[in-house]
Design an enzyme around this catalytic site. Structure first.
Site, PDB file in Angstrom:
ATOM      1  N   HIS A 177      42.717  40.795  37.398  1.00  0.00           N
ATOM      2  CA  HIS A 177      42.497  39.477  37.993  1.00  0.00           C
ATOM      3  C   HIS A 177      41.954  38.533  36.924  1.00  0.00           C
ATOM      4  O   HIS A 177      40.779  38.593  36.553  1.00  0.00           O
ATOM      5  CB  HIS A 177      41.503  39.612  39.144  1.00  0.00           C
ATOM      6  CG  HIS A 177      41.427  38.415  40.047  1.00  0.00           C
ATOM      7  ND1 HIS A 177      42.047  37.217  39.784  1.00  0.00           N
ATOM      8  CD2 HIS A 177      40.780  38.237  41.239  1.00  0.00           C
ATOM      9  CE1 HIS A 177      41.793  36.359  40.765  1.00  0.00           C
ATOM     10  NE2 HIS A 177      41.020  36.957  41.652  1.00  0.00           N
ATOM     11  N   ASN A 180      41.629  32.103  39.220  1.00  0.00           N
ATOM     12  CA  ASN A 180      40.775  31.576  40.287  1.00  0.00           C
ATOM     13  C   ASN A 180      39.301  31.397  39.929  1.00  0.00           C
ATOM     14  O   ASN A 180      38.437  31.454  40.797  1.00  0.00           O
ATOM     15  CB  ASN A 180      40.896  32.443  41.545  1.00  0.00           C
ATOM     16  CG  ASN A 180      42.288  32.434  42.124  1.00  0.00           C
ATOM     17  OD1 ASN A 180      43.167  31.730  41.630  1.00  0.00           O
ATOM     18  ND2 ASN A 180      42.502  33.235  43.163  1.00  0.00           N
ATOM     19  N   TYR A 182      37.267  33.260  38.027  1.00  0.00           N
ATOM     20  CA  TYR A 182      36.431  34.439  37.812  1.00  0.00           C
ATOM     21  C   TYR A 182      36.345  34.722  36.303  1.00  0.00           C
ATOM     22  O   TYR A 182      36.787  33.916  35.484  1.00  0.00           O
ATOM     23  CB  TYR A 182      36.943  35.602  38.656  1.00  0.00           C
ATOM     24  CG  TYR A 182      36.917  35.237  40.116  1.00  0.00           C
ATOM     25  CD1 TYR A 182      35.706  34.936  40.753  1.00  0.00           C
ATOM     26  CD2 TYR A 182      38.095  35.083  40.847  1.00  0.00           C
ATOM     27  CE1 TYR A 182      35.661  34.531  42.077  1.00  0.00           C
ATOM     28  CE2 TYR A 182      38.066  34.681  42.179  1.00  0.00           C
ATOM     29  CZ  TYR A 182      36.845  34.398  42.790  1.00  0.00           C
ATOM     30  OH  TYR A 182      36.803  33.985  44.094  1.00  0.00           O
TER      31      TYR A 182
END
Length: 357
Positions: A177, A180, A182
Protein backbone atom coordinates in the site's frame (compact mmCIF):
# COMPACT_ATOMS: atom_id res chain seq x y z
CA UNK A 1 -21.53 -1.37 -24.66
CA UNK A 2 -22.06 -4.49 -22.53
CA UNK A 3 -20.04 -5.80 -19.60
CA UNK A 4 -18.55 -8.62 -21.69
CA UNK A 5 -14.99 -7.27 -21.69
CA UNK A 6 -14.89 -7.68 -17.91
CA UNK A 7 -15.28 -11.44 -18.12
CA UNK A 8 -12.18 -12.64 -19.95
CA UNK A 9 -9.50 -14.33 -17.84
CA UNK A 10 -6.10 -12.71 -17.28
CA UNK A 11 -2.90 -13.59 -15.47
CA UNK A 12 -1.01 -11.09 -13.30
CA UNK A 13 2.37 -12.61 -12.52
CA UNK A 14 1.62 -15.90 -10.79
CA UNK A 15 -2.00 -14.92 -10.02
CA UNK A 16 -4.65 -16.19 -12.42
CA UNK A 17 -7.88 -14.18 -12.53
CA UNK A 18 -11.03 -15.74 -13.97
CA UNK A 19 -12.39 -12.27 -14.78
CA UNK A 20 -11.31 -8.61 -14.68
CA UNK A 21 -13.53 -7.62 -11.71
CA UNK A 22 -11.47 -6.98 -8.57
CA UNK A 23 -12.60 -6.29 -5.01
CA UNK A 24 -10.84 -3.06 -4.05
CA UNK A 25 -9.19 -2.87 -0.62
CA UNK A 26 -11.78 -1.44 1.77
CA UNK A 27 -11.13 -0.62 5.42
CA UNK A 28 -14.02 -2.04 7.46
CA UNK A 29 -12.74 -1.71 11.07
CA UNK A 30 -14.12 -5.01 12.30
CA UNK A 31 -10.97 -6.75 13.50
CA UNK A 32 -11.14 -8.79 16.69
CA UNK A 33 -8.93 -8.20 19.77
CA UNK A 34 -5.30 -8.73 18.93
CA UNK A 35 -5.93 -7.13 15.52
CA UNK A 36 -7.11 -10.48 14.19
CA UNK A 37 -9.43 -10.68 11.20
CA UNK A 38 -12.76 -11.67 12.71
CA UNK A 39 -14.66 -14.85 11.96
CA UNK A 40 -17.04 -12.69 9.91
CA UNK A 41 -14.14 -11.70 7.62
CA UNK A 42 -14.01 -15.21 6.19
CA UNK A 43 -17.67 -14.91 5.25
CA UNK A 44 -17.29 -11.39 3.89
CA UNK A 45 -14.37 -12.18 1.59
CA UNK A 46 -15.60 -15.59 0.45
CA UNK A 47 -18.97 -14.03 -0.48
CA UNK A 48 -17.01 -11.91 -2.99
CA UNK A 49 -14.82 -14.71 -4.36
CA UNK A 50 -16.61 -14.69 -7.72
CA UNK A 51 -14.49 -11.67 -8.65
CA UNK A 52 -11.23 -12.27 -10.43
CA UNK A 53 -9.26 -11.10 -7.40
CA UNK A 54 -10.03 -10.18 -3.80
CA UNK A 55 -7.76 -7.52 -2.28
CA UNK A 56 -8.13 -7.35 1.49
CA UNK A 57 -8.53 -4.33 3.69
CA UNK A 58 -5.25 -2.61 4.56
CA UNK A 59 -3.40 -4.72 7.11
CA UNK A 60 -0.57 -3.68 9.42
CA UNK A 61 2.80 -5.00 8.35
CA UNK A 62 4.28 -4.01 11.73
CA UNK A 63 2.80 -3.58 15.19
CA UNK A 64 3.37 0.19 15.10
CA UNK A 65 1.77 0.59 11.66
CA UNK A 66 -1.80 0.91 12.93
CA UNK A 67 -3.66 4.19 12.51
CA UNK A 68 -7.34 3.34 13.00
CA UNK A 69 -9.39 1.28 15.44
CA UNK A 70 -9.95 -2.42 14.79
CA UNK A 71 -7.78 -2.92 11.71
CA UNK A 72 -6.05 -6.28 11.28
CA UNK A 73 -2.35 -7.07 11.27
CA UNK A 74 -0.10 -9.73 9.80
CA UNK A 75 2.87 -9.60 12.16
CA UNK A 76 1.99 -12.30 14.72
CA UNK A 77 1.43 -16.04 14.59
CA UNK A 78 -2.15 -15.57 15.83
CA UNK A 79 -2.86 -13.18 12.96
CA UNK A 80 -1.39 -15.63 10.46
CA UNK A 81 -3.67 -18.36 11.80
CA UNK A 82 -6.74 -16.12 11.67
CA UNK A 83 -5.98 -15.04 8.09
CA UNK A 84 -5.54 -18.70 7.11
CA UNK A 85 -9.22 -19.22 7.92
CA UNK A 86 -10.05 -16.37 5.53
CA UNK A 87 -7.85 -17.57 2.66
CA UNK A 88 -9.15 -21.12 3.01
CA UNK A 89 -12.73 -19.83 2.74
CA UNK A 90 -11.95 -17.75 -0.35
CA UNK A 91 -10.15 -20.63 -2.05
CA UNK A 92 -12.99 -23.03 -1.21
CA UNK A 93 -15.31 -20.59 -3.00
CA UNK A 94 -13.06 -20.60 -6.09
CA UNK A 95 -11.44 -17.22 -5.53
CA UNK A 96 -7.98 -15.67 -5.40
CA UNK A 97 -6.96 -13.32 -2.58
CA UNK A 98 -4.04 -10.98 -1.86
CA UNK A 99 -3.44 -9.03 1.33
CA UNK A 100 -2.78 -5.29 1.24
CA UNK A 101 0.04 -4.37 3.63
CA UNK A 102 0.43 -0.88 5.05
CA UNK A 103 2.06 1.36 7.60
CA UNK A 104 0.01 4.48 8.27
CA UNK A 105 2.94 6.74 9.23
CA UNK A 106 1.81 10.17 10.42
CA UNK A 107 -1.85 9.15 10.06
CA UNK A 108 -1.63 7.48 13.44
CA UNK A 109 -1.40 8.39 17.11
CA UNK A 110 0.77 7.51 20.09
CA UNK A 111 -2.11 5.47 21.53
CA UNK A 112 -1.67 2.91 18.74
CA UNK A 113 2.08 2.52 19.29
CA UNK A 114 3.53 -0.06 21.70
CA UNK A 115 6.11 2.50 22.88
CA UNK A 116 3.55 5.29 23.38
CA UNK A 117 5.62 7.73 21.34
CA UNK A 118 4.27 9.96 18.56
CA UNK A 119 3.93 8.31 15.14
CA UNK A 120 6.68 8.09 12.55
CA UNK A 121 6.86 9.99 9.25
CA UNK A 122 9.45 11.12 6.70
CA UNK A 123 9.27 14.64 8.19
CA UNK A 124 7.90 16.14 11.39
CA UNK A 125 4.83 17.66 9.70
CA UNK A 126 1.43 17.11 11.27
CA UNK A 127 -1.40 16.62 8.78
CA UNK A 128 -4.53 18.71 9.07
CA UNK A 129 -7.51 16.88 10.49
CA UNK A 130 -8.23 14.37 13.20
CA UNK A 131 -7.58 10.72 14.01
CA UNK A 132 -10.05 8.20 15.43
CA UNK A 133 -8.76 6.59 18.60
CA UNK A 134 -9.87 3.24 20.07
CA UNK A 135 -13.52 3.60 21.00
CA UNK A 136 -13.95 6.01 18.06
CA UNK A 137 -13.10 9.18 19.97
CA UNK A 138 -11.55 11.85 17.75
CA UNK A 139 -8.30 13.65 18.47
CA UNK A 140 -6.12 16.05 16.53
CA UNK A 141 -3.25 14.48 14.62
CA UNK A 142 0.01 14.61 16.54
CA UNK A 143 3.21 16.02 15.13
CA UNK A 144 5.10 12.92 13.99
CA UNK A 145 8.75 12.08 14.58
CA UNK A 146 11.06 12.25 11.58
CA UNK A 147 12.28 8.72 10.94
CA UNK A 148 15.90 7.88 11.59
CA UNK A 149 17.76 5.41 9.41
CA UNK A 150 17.20 2.79 12.10
CA UNK A 151 13.46 3.51 12.01
CA UNK A 152 13.44 3.21 8.23
CA UNK A 153 15.35 -0.07 8.25
CA UNK A 154 13.05 -1.60 10.87
CA UNK A 155 9.82 -0.52 9.23
CA UNK A 156 10.97 -1.59 5.75
CA UNK A 157 11.84 -5.01 7.14
CA UNK A 158 8.24 -5.24 8.34
CA UNK A 159 7.10 -5.65 4.73
CA UNK A 160 9.49 -8.59 4.38
CA UNK A 161 8.19 -10.33 7.49
CA UNK A 162 4.55 -9.59 6.66
CA UNK A 163 4.92 -10.88 3.10
CA UNK A 164 6.47 -14.10 4.42
CA UNK A 165 3.57 -14.34 6.88
CA UNK A 166 1.14 -13.85 3.99
CA UNK A 167 2.67 -16.87 2.26
CA UNK A 168 2.22 -18.89 5.49
CA UNK A 169 -1.38 -17.69 5.75
CA UNK A 170 -2.23 -19.03 2.30
CA UNK A 171 -2.58 -15.79 0.36
CA UNK A 172 -2.05 -15.77 -3.41
CA UNK A 173 0.02 -12.61 -3.14
CA UNK A 174 0.51 -9.29 -1.37
CA UNK A 175 -0.15 -5.68 -2.31
CA UNK A 176 2.17 -2.96 -0.99
CA UNK A 177 0.00 0.00 0.00
CA UNK A 178 1.79 3.08 -1.32
CA UNK A 179 -1.31 5.25 -1.72
CA UNK A 180 -3.81 7.49 0.07
CA UNK A 181 -1.50 9.48 2.31
CA UNK A 182 0.02 6.62 4.29
CA UNK A 183 3.73 6.14 4.98
CA UNK A 184 5.09 5.26 1.54
CA UNK A 185 2.95 7.98 -0.08
CA UNK A 186 4.27 10.43 2.54
CA UNK A 187 7.80 9.71 1.33
CA UNK A 188 6.78 10.07 -2.32
CA UNK A 189 5.04 13.45 -2.20
CA UNK A 190 6.98 16.65 -1.61
CA UNK A 191 4.20 18.16 0.48
CA UNK A 192 4.88 15.64 3.25
CA UNK A 193 8.56 14.88 2.63
CA UNK A 194 10.97 17.73 3.44
CA UNK A 195 13.99 15.55 4.17
CA UNK A 196 17.46 16.62 3.08
CA UNK A 197 19.08 13.17 3.13
CA UNK A 198 18.95 10.37 0.56
CA UNK A 199 15.19 9.92 1.07
CA UNK A 200 14.16 13.52 0.32
CA UNK A 201 14.51 16.31 -2.19
CA UNK A 202 14.53 15.19 -5.85
CA UNK A 203 12.13 12.48 -6.91
CA UNK A 204 14.93 9.94 -7.38
CA UNK A 205 15.48 10.20 -3.59
CA UNK A 206 11.79 10.27 -2.65
CA UNK A 207 11.13 6.96 -4.44
CA UNK A 208 13.87 5.25 -2.43
CA UNK A 209 11.60 4.25 0.47
CA UNK A 210 9.06 2.79 -1.98
CA UNK A 211 11.77 0.75 -3.68
CA UNK A 212 13.09 -0.55 -0.37
CA UNK A 213 9.61 -1.52 0.84
CA UNK A 214 8.83 -3.31 -2.42
CA UNK A 215 12.19 -5.09 -2.38
CA UNK A 216 11.45 -6.27 1.15
CA UNK A 217 8.01 -7.55 0.18
CA UNK A 218 9.49 -9.39 -2.81
CA UNK A 219 12.12 -10.97 -0.57
CA UNK A 220 9.51 -12.02 1.97
CA UNK A 221 7.17 -13.45 -0.65
CA UNK A 222 10.04 -15.18 -2.41
CA UNK A 223 9.58 -13.60 -5.85
CA UNK A 224 8.05 -10.54 -7.46
CA UNK A 225 5.32 -12.34 -9.37
CA UNK A 226 2.99 -12.41 -6.37
CA UNK A 227 3.49 -8.77 -5.38
CA UNK A 228 1.44 -5.75 -6.47
CA UNK A 229 1.69 -2.05 -5.58
CA UNK A 230 -1.04 0.56 -5.15
CA UNK A 231 -0.47 4.26 -5.94
CA UNK A 232 -2.81 7.28 -5.90
CA UNK A 233 -1.45 10.16 -7.97
CA UNK A 234 -4.37 12.54 -7.50
CA UNK A 235 -5.78 11.71 -4.07
CA UNK A 236 -5.55 14.59 -1.54
CA UNK A 237 -6.83 12.34 1.28
CA UNK A 238 -4.93 12.68 4.56
CA UNK A 239 -3.81 16.22 3.69
CA UNK A 240 -1.55 15.21 0.80
CA UNK A 241 -0.12 17.48 -1.88
CA UNK A 242 2.59 17.21 -4.50
CA UNK A 243 3.96 19.97 -6.71
CA UNK A 244 4.25 17.76 -9.81
CA UNK A 245 2.15 14.58 -9.62
CA UNK A 246 2.84 13.54 -13.21
CA UNK A 247 6.59 13.49 -12.68
CA UNK A 248 6.38 12.03 -9.18
CA UNK A 249 4.10 9.13 -10.01
CA UNK A 250 5.56 8.28 -13.39
CA UNK A 251 8.92 8.00 -11.62
CA UNK A 252 7.36 5.92 -8.85
CA UNK A 253 5.89 3.55 -11.42
CA UNK A 254 9.19 3.34 -13.30
CA UNK A 255 10.95 2.44 -10.05
CA UNK A 256 8.85 -0.75 -9.90
CA UNK A 257 10.01 -2.09 -13.27
CA UNK A 258 13.08 -4.05 -12.08
CA UNK A 259 11.16 -6.13 -9.54
CA UNK A 260 9.14 -8.36 -11.89
CA UNK A 261 5.90 -7.60 -10.06
CA UNK A 262 2.42 -9.01 -10.65
CA UNK A 263 0.58 -5.72 -11.21
CA UNK A 264 0.28 -1.99 -10.64
CA UNK A 265 -2.93 -0.78 -8.97
CA UNK A 266 -3.78 2.91 -9.48
CA UNK A 267 -6.51 4.89 -7.77
CA UNK A 268 -7.66 7.33 -10.46
CA UNK A 269 -11.32 8.34 -10.76
CA UNK A 270 -13.00 7.53 -14.07
CA UNK A 271 -12.87 10.54 -16.37
CA UNK A 272 -9.81 12.12 -14.70
CA UNK A 273 -8.03 14.49 -17.07
CA UNK A 274 -5.17 14.26 -17.54
CA UNK A 275 -5.16 10.56 -16.70
CA UNK A 276 -1.80 9.44 -15.37
CA UNK A 277 -2.49 5.70 -15.15
CA UNK A 278 -1.59 4.97 -18.82
CA UNK A 279 1.82 6.63 -18.48
CA UNK A 280 2.36 4.85 -15.17
CA UNK A 281 1.57 1.52 -16.80
CA UNK A 282 4.02 2.23 -19.62
CA UNK A 283 6.72 3.28 -17.17
CA UNK A 284 6.31 0.21 -14.99
CA UNK A 285 5.71 -2.34 -17.74
CA UNK A 286 3.11 -3.96 -15.48
CA UNK A 287 -0.51 -5.07 -15.88
CA UNK A 288 -2.77 -2.27 -14.68
CA UNK A 289 -5.69 -2.36 -12.24
CA UNK A 290 -7.58 0.93 -11.94
CA UNK A 291 -10.04 1.88 -9.19
CA UNK A 292 -12.20 4.99 -9.24
CA UNK A 293 -15.98 4.95 -9.54
CA UNK A 294 -16.39 2.65 -12.53
CA UNK A 295 -19.64 0.84 -13.30
CA UNK A 296 -20.22 -2.19 -15.50
CA UNK A 297 -20.27 -0.33 -18.82
CA UNK A 298 -17.53 2.19 -18.03
CA UNK A 299 -15.35 -0.60 -16.67
CA UNK A 300 -15.92 -2.77 -19.73
CA UNK A 301 -15.18 0.17 -22.02
CA UNK A 302 -11.90 0.84 -20.21
CA UNK A 303 -10.87 -2.81 -20.58
CA UNK A 304 -11.88 -2.86 -24.25
CA UNK A 305 -9.68 0.16 -24.97
CA UNK A 306 -6.69 -2.00 -24.05
CA UNK A 307 -4.74 0.12 -21.54
CA UNK A 308 -6.44 -1.05 -18.36
CA UNK A 309 -6.32 -4.77 -17.56
CA UNK A 310 -8.77 -4.99 -14.64
CA UNK A 311 -11.14 -2.75 -12.69
CA UNK A 312 -11.24 -2.63 -8.90
CA UNK A 313 -14.70 -1.96 -7.47
CA UNK A 314 -15.12 -0.61 -3.96
CA UNK A 315 -18.54 0.35 -2.63
CA UNK A 316 -20.37 -1.46 -5.44
CA UNK A 317 -18.68 -4.74 -4.48
CA UNK A 318 -19.13 -3.98 -0.77
CA UNK A 319 -22.90 -3.81 -1.26
CA UNK A 320 -23.18 -6.54 -3.91
CA UNK A 321 -21.36 -9.73 -2.91
CA UNK A 322 -22.29 -11.25 -6.28
CA UNK A 323 -21.28 -8.20 -8.32
CA UNK A 324 -19.96 -10.22 -11.32
CA UNK A 325 -23.26 -12.08 -11.63
CA UNK A 326 -25.21 -8.83 -11.45
CA UNK A 327 -23.00 -7.23 -14.09
CA UNK A 328 -23.37 -10.27 -16.36
CA UNK A 329 -27.15 -10.27 -16.01
CA UNK A 330 -27.60 -6.51 -16.14
CA UNK A 331 -29.40 -6.90 -12.81
CA UNK A 332 -30.21 -4.10 -10.34
CA UNK A 333 -27.62 -3.35 -7.68
CA UNK A 334 -27.99 -3.10 -3.92
CA UNK A 335 -27.44 0.40 -2.53
CA UNK A 336 -24.43 0.80 -0.20
CA UNK A 337 -25.17 2.05 3.32
CA UNK A 338 -22.35 4.43 4.38
CA UNK A 339 -23.49 4.29 8.02
CA UNK A 340 -22.26 0.69 8.25
CA UNK A 341 -18.98 1.04 6.32
CA UNK A 342 -16.76 1.32 9.40
CA UNK A 343 -17.04 -0.81 12.52
CA UNK A 344 -20.04 -2.72 13.78
CA UNK A 345 -21.34 -6.24 13.27
CA UNK A 346 -22.60 -8.28 10.34
CA UNK A 347 -25.05 -5.49 9.47
CA UNK A 348 -23.79 -3.80 6.33
CA UNK A 349 -20.94 -6.30 6.19
CA UNK A 350 -22.09 -9.85 5.42
CA UNK A 351 -25.85 -9.34 5.18
CA UNK A 352 -26.15 -7.67 1.75
CA UNK A 353 -28.38 -10.02 -0.30
CA UNK A 354 -27.28 -11.88 -3.39
CA UNK A 355 -29.54 -12.34 -6.40
CA UNK A 356 -32.28 -14.89 -5.90
CA UNK A 357 -31.26 -18.20 -7.45
Amino acid sequence: MTADALFSPVKFGSIELKNRIVLAPLTRNRAAPGNLPSTLAATYYSQRASGGLVITEATQATEDGQGYPDTPGLHSDAQVAAWKVVTDAVHAAGGRIVVQLWHTGRISHSVFRPDGLPPLAPSAIAPAGAVYLPGWQKAAFETPREMTQADIDRVVDGWRTAAANARRAGFDGVEVHAANGYLIDQFLRDGANKRTDGYGGPIENRVRFLKEAVAAAVAGWGSGDGVGVRLSPHNPYNDMQDSDPATTFTAAAAALKPFGLAYLHVLEPVGTSPALAPAMKAASGLPLIVNGGYGAETGAAAIAEGTIDAIAYGTLFLANPDLPARFAAGAPLNTPNPKTFYGGTEVGYTDYPALAS
